[in-house]
Every structure is written in C-alpha cells, then in structure tokens.
Design a protein around this motif. Structure first.
Motif, PDB file in Angstrom:
ATOM      1  N   VAL A   1      51.234 -32.404 -70.677  1.00  0.00           N
ATOM      2  CA  VAL A   1      50.200 -32.976 -69.808  1.00  0.00           C
ATOM      3  C   VAL A   1      49.416 -34.002 -70.612  1.00  0.00           C
ATOM      4  O   VAL A   1      48.833 -33.675 -71.651  1.00  0.00           O
ATOM      5  CB  VAL A   1      49.277 -31.870 -69.270  1.00  0.00           C
ATOM      6  N   PRO A   2      49.381 -35.264 -70.158  1.00  0.00           N
ATOM      7  CA  PRO A   2      48.908 -36.355 -71.014  1.00  0.00           C
ATOM      8  C   PRO A   2      47.423 -36.635 -70.905  1.00  0.00           C
ATOM      9  O   PRO A   2      47.010 -37.772 -70.800  1.00  0.00           O
ATOM     10  CB  PRO A   2      49.712 -37.536 -70.479  1.00  0.00           C
ATOM     11  N   ALA A   3      46.579 -35.589 -70.887  1.00  0.00           N
ATOM     12  CA  ALA A   3      45.181 -35.872 -70.629  1.00  0.00           C
ATOM     13  C   ALA A   3      44.299 -34.681 -70.924  1.00  0.00           C
ATOM     14  O   ALA A   3      44.744 -33.540 -70.888  1.00  0.00           O
ATOM     15  CB  ALA A   3      45.006 -36.257 -69.158  1.00  0.00           C
ATOM     16  N   PRO A   4      43.014 -34.927 -71.186  1.00  0.00           N
ATOM     17  CA  PRO A   4      42.033 -33.839 -71.154  1.00  0.00           C
ATOM     18  C   PRO A   4      41.920 -33.306 -69.733  1.00  0.00           C
ATOM     19  O   PRO A   4      42.084 -34.054 -68.767  1.00  0.00           O
ATOM     20  CB  PRO A   4      40.727 -34.523 -71.581  1.00  0.00           C
ATOM     21  N   ALA A   5      41.643 -32.018 -69.602  1.00  0.00           N
ATOM     22  CA  ALA A   5      41.617 -31.403 -68.273  1.00  0.00           C
ATOM     23  C   ALA A   5      40.596 -32.048 -67.353  1.00  0.00           C
ATOM     24  O   ALA A   5      40.810 -32.142 -66.147  1.00  0.00           O
ATOM     25  CB  ALA A   5      41.340 -29.906 -68.402  1.00  0.00           C
ATOM     26  N   GLN A   6      39.476 -32.519 -67.920  1.00  0.00           N
ATOM     27  CA  GLN A   6      38.421 -33.070 -67.067  1.00  0.00           C
ATOM     28  C   GLN A   6      38.753 -34.458 -66.543  1.00  0.00           C
ATOM     29  O   GLN A   6      38.055 -34.973 -65.672  1.00  0.00           O
ATOM     30  CB  GLN A   6      37.083 -33.101 -67.804  1.00  0.00           C
ATOM     31  N   LYS A   7      39.829 -35.092 -67.045  1.00  0.00           N
ATOM     32  CA  LYS A   7      40.228 -36.416 -66.570  1.00  0.00           C
ATOM     33  C   LYS A   7      41.563 -36.394 -65.827  1.00  0.00           C
ATOM     34  O   LYS A   7      41.804 -37.233 -64.960  1.00  0.00           O
ATOM     35  CB  LYS A   7      40.338 -37.393 -67.751  1.00  0.00           C
ATOM     36  N   TYR A   8      42.427 -35.455 -66.172  1.00  0.00           N
ATOM     37  CA  TYR A   8      43.792 -35.459 -65.631  1.00  0.00           C
ATOM     38  C   TYR A   8      43.825 -35.080 -64.157  1.00  0.00           C
ATOM     39  O   TYR A   8      43.141 -34.163 -63.699  1.00  0.00           O
ATOM     40  CB  TYR A   8      44.657 -34.486 -66.423  1.00  0.00           C
ATOM     41  N   ALA A   9      44.641 -35.811 -63.412  1.00  0.00           N
ATOM     42  CA  ALA A   9      44.970 -35.464 -62.029  1.00  0.00           C
ATOM     43  C   ALA A   9      46.296 -36.133 -61.718  1.00  0.00           C
ATOM     44  O   ALA A   9      46.608 -37.199 -62.256  1.00  0.00           O
ATOM     45  CB  ALA A   9      43.887 -35.933 -61.059  1.00  0.00           C
ATOM     46  N   ALA A  10      47.085 -35.518 -60.864  1.00  0.00           N
ATOM     47  CA  ALA A  10      48.383 -36.101 -60.522  1.00  0.00           C
ATOM     48  C   ALA A  10      48.833 -35.610 -59.157  1.00  0.00           C
ATOM     49  O   ALA A  10      48.439 -34.530 -58.702  1.00  0.00           O
ATOM     50  CB  ALA A  10      49.436 -35.743 -61.575  1.00  0.00           C
ATOM     51  N   ILE A  11      49.663 -36.435 -58.535  1.00  0.00           N
ATOM     52  CA  ILE A  11      50.260 -36.058 -57.255  1.00  0.00           C
ATOM     53  C   ILE A  11      51.537 -36.861 -57.067  1.00  0.00           C
ATOM     54  O   ILE A  11      51.635 -38.006 -57.515  1.00  0.00           O
ATOM     55  CB  ILE A  11      49.279 -36.302 -56.078  1.00  0.00           C
ATOM     56  N   VAL A  12      52.526 -36.237 -56.445  1.00  0.00           N
ATOM     57  CA  VAL A  12      53.751 -36.918 -56.030  1.00  0.00           C
ATOM     58  C   VAL A  12      53.934 -36.652 -54.544  1.00  0.00           C
ATOM     59  O   VAL A  12      53.879 -35.499 -54.107  1.00  0.00           O
ATOM     60  CB  VAL A  12      54.987 -36.419 -56.799  1.00  0.00           C
ATOM     61  N   VAL A  13      54.152 -37.719 -53.782  1.00  0.00           N
ATOM     62  CA  VAL A  13      54.310 -37.614 -52.333  1.00  0.00           C
ATOM     63  C   VAL A  13      55.607 -38.289 -51.920  1.00  0.00           C
ATOM     64  O   VAL A  13      55.934 -39.374 -52.424  1.00  0.00           O
ATOM     65  CB  VAL A  13      53.122 -38.266 -51.595  1.00  0.00           C
ATOM     66  N   ASP A  14      56.350 -37.653 -51.037  1.00  0.00           N
ATOM     67  CA  ASP A  14      57.487 -38.298 -50.389  1.00  0.00           C
ATOM     68  C   ASP A  14      56.914 -39.249 -49.343  1.00  0.00           C
ATOM     69  O   ASP A  14      56.378 -38.810 -48.320  1.00  0.00           O
ATOM     70  CB  ASP A  14      58.382 -37.250 -49.738  1.00  0.00           C
ATOM     71  N   ALA A  15      57.025 -40.549 -49.594  1.00  0.00           N
ATOM     72  CA  ALA A  15      56.378 -41.534 -48.728  1.00  0.00           C
ATOM     73  C   ALA A  15      57.026 -41.634 -47.363  1.00  0.00           C
ATOM     74  O   ALA A  15      56.430 -42.166 -46.427  1.00  0.00           O
ATOM     75  CB  ALA A  15      56.366 -42.904 -49.402  1.00  0.00           C
TER      76      ALA A  15
END
Length: 296
Positions: free
Chosen positions: A38-52
């Motif tokens: 996970v490429p981030a500090p927890a307080q900054k990291y967020a991610a999502i993948v959506v089938d467009a």
C-alpha cells in the motif's frame, strides 16, 4: 452498499493489502511483491476500481473518506470547458485572456505575460498535459466571471453528477483547506468525462504537445506503460500525496482506477498497475461486487 460495519482506516488498508496478495498469487501474470505494498500513509491513502461499463465496484479502500484532490480538480475544470464547447458558447479557436491573477499562480504553469491569451484547444492540452495552473485559472475566470464563481459552478456540477462529498474552491487544485473530495467522487467524474465527452476524451491520452514552437511534455507516466491505459489525470500537493485517476479501455473492458495519497509517483503508478492486473484477472469473474451507481 455493504451491510458490513466499516473498519477503521488502518485496518481496511491492511485488509485490502492481504486481499491483493492473495489474488495476485492467482493471476496469470502476478505483479512483483513490491507493487502490492500500500503506497501511502493510512490518513492519505484511498483507492477504488470501478467497471465503467456496469458501474460495479471491484475494489475499494477508504473510497468515501475525505481527501484533497490536488490537480484532479482540473478534471472538473475541463468538464465545464467541454460543456461550453458542446453548447457552442465557445469554439476551439476562442481566445482566453490570461489575467494578472491567473498569471501569478505558482508552477506548474505555462508562464504567460500580462495581456497574453491562449486558444481553447491549446488550453485543454496545457491543462491535461502540463497541468498548468495559470491556464486552469484563466479558463475558470473566462467561464465563471471570477475564479470564486467558477468554483461554485464546479461544486454545483459535482452535485448534479452524484459527487456527494466534493467541494471545489478553485479551478486548479492548488492548496485550500476547504477543497475536498473522495476517491469515489473522482471515479464518478472520470466516468462522466468518458461517457459525456467521448469526442474530447482523446486529449487525456496525450503525453506532449507543441505550443509556440516548443515541445511541452507531460508527467502521466501511466500512458504507454500499460496497454489499454488512455488517461486521465495526475495530481500532487504536499497535503494530498500523489493522486491519479486512470482510465483503462482494452479487450472489451473499461475500468476507472483511482489511487490517492501515495508517497511518490512511482509507488502510485505501481499500485495502479497492480489494481488493473487484479481487476482483469480471470479469478475475478463472478466475484461478488457492489453496484456503485443505480443510474448514470
């Protein structure tokens, strides 16, 4: 949405990492272990993948947590600019004046002088490729009368698109404590740009352009790195970390991938590539997903 109780952010990050490691072992082309971190500090990291194509959410971590958009903000600036083109209010040859306020913005910028202007076609490329803050502000002033009024237009459009947790305060994404968004909302905006403006979306795949006899290079290194990636936008300020919205469109699959808060552009891009591989893995077929949007 899921009936499960939301985990604290740090627990969700580690749970997502464990899932990535498990699924990576099943893929036909497993990404290196270093990519899965996970490429981030927890307080900054967020991610999502959506089938467009279907609106199904394939992956998420902290996707509704408040984050700073940085230059992802410019996606909405471009959305309103594309609307003005479609309506006939402006053409690609329309000249946009660069005010003293616009020219005074900090880099990255095109470095205009007092009284200069830029045509709309070049302005789009300057925002997409160079992420030019001076041009973004000039566009906002031209379309909104002032940057503040344009930011209100941006927020209003965000609500119309279903971006329920986003507030814009400027056209560029430069630091403002009140300018907030979520990974989910950025995915909504990425999908909206792709669906609403297919005739303009090609701009997001450009990695350089010529302006006044000079080659201007971009910094979206996902372009050309992964087959099928055709945009969209990167962003960085110190408070946000390294952000990106990426569109993947190949072999009948169309994904929108958002990663926010990475420690470096390289970590962010590695993580995006890992998420794309995970989402395209045959082991994901039939996997339980959640419908993200009832309607578009």
């Amino acid at each position: 949405m899921s009936n499960l109780r939301p985990l604290p952010i740090i627990q969700r990050v580690f749970a997502a990492l464990a899932l990535l490691v498990l699924l990576a072992g099943c893929t036909t082309v497993a990404p290196p272990d270093s990519v899965l971190a996970v490429p981030a500090p927890a307080q900054k990291y967020a991610a999502i993948v959506v089938d467009a194509r279907t609106g199904k959410q394939l992956f998420e971590v902290s996707s509704t947590a408040q984050r700073y958009p940085a230059s992802l903000t410019k996606m909405m600036t471009l959305y309103l600019l594309f609307e003005a083109l479609d309506s006939g209010r402006i053409s690609k040859e329309t000249q946009i004046p660069v005010s003293d306020h616009a020219a005074s913005q900090p880099p990255t910028k095109m470095r205009f002088r007092r009284g200069e202007s830029i045509d709309v076609d070049s302005a789009i490329r300057a925002i997409v490729v160079k992420s030019a803050n001076d041009v973004a502000v000039a566009v906002g002033e031209y379309l909104g009368g002032s940057e503040d009024q344009f930011a209100a237009m941006m927020t209003s459009k965000a609500r119309q698109l279903g971006m329920t947790s986003t507030t814009f305060r400027n056209a560029s994404g430069l630091p403002d404590d009140s300018q907030m968004t979520t990974a989910r909302d950025m995915a909504v905006l990425g999908m909206a740009l792709h669906q609403r403006f297919p005739q303009q979306f090609h701009y997001f795949s450009e990695s350089d352009f010529m302006f006044r006899g000079r080659l201007v290079r971009g910094h979206n290194d996902m372009l050309g790195r992964v087959r099928g990636v055709d945009g969209i936008k990167t962003g960085y300020i110190r408070a946000s970390g390294f952000n990106i919205v990426t569109s993947y469109n190949a072999d009948g699959r169309n994904l929108i991938v958002v990663v926010m808060g990475a420690d470096s552009a390289r970590q962010r891009n590695d993580h995006v590539e890992a998420l794309i591989q995970r989402s395209l893995s045959p082991t994901m077929d039939g996997a339980k997903t959640r419908l993200m949007f009832a309607e578009q």
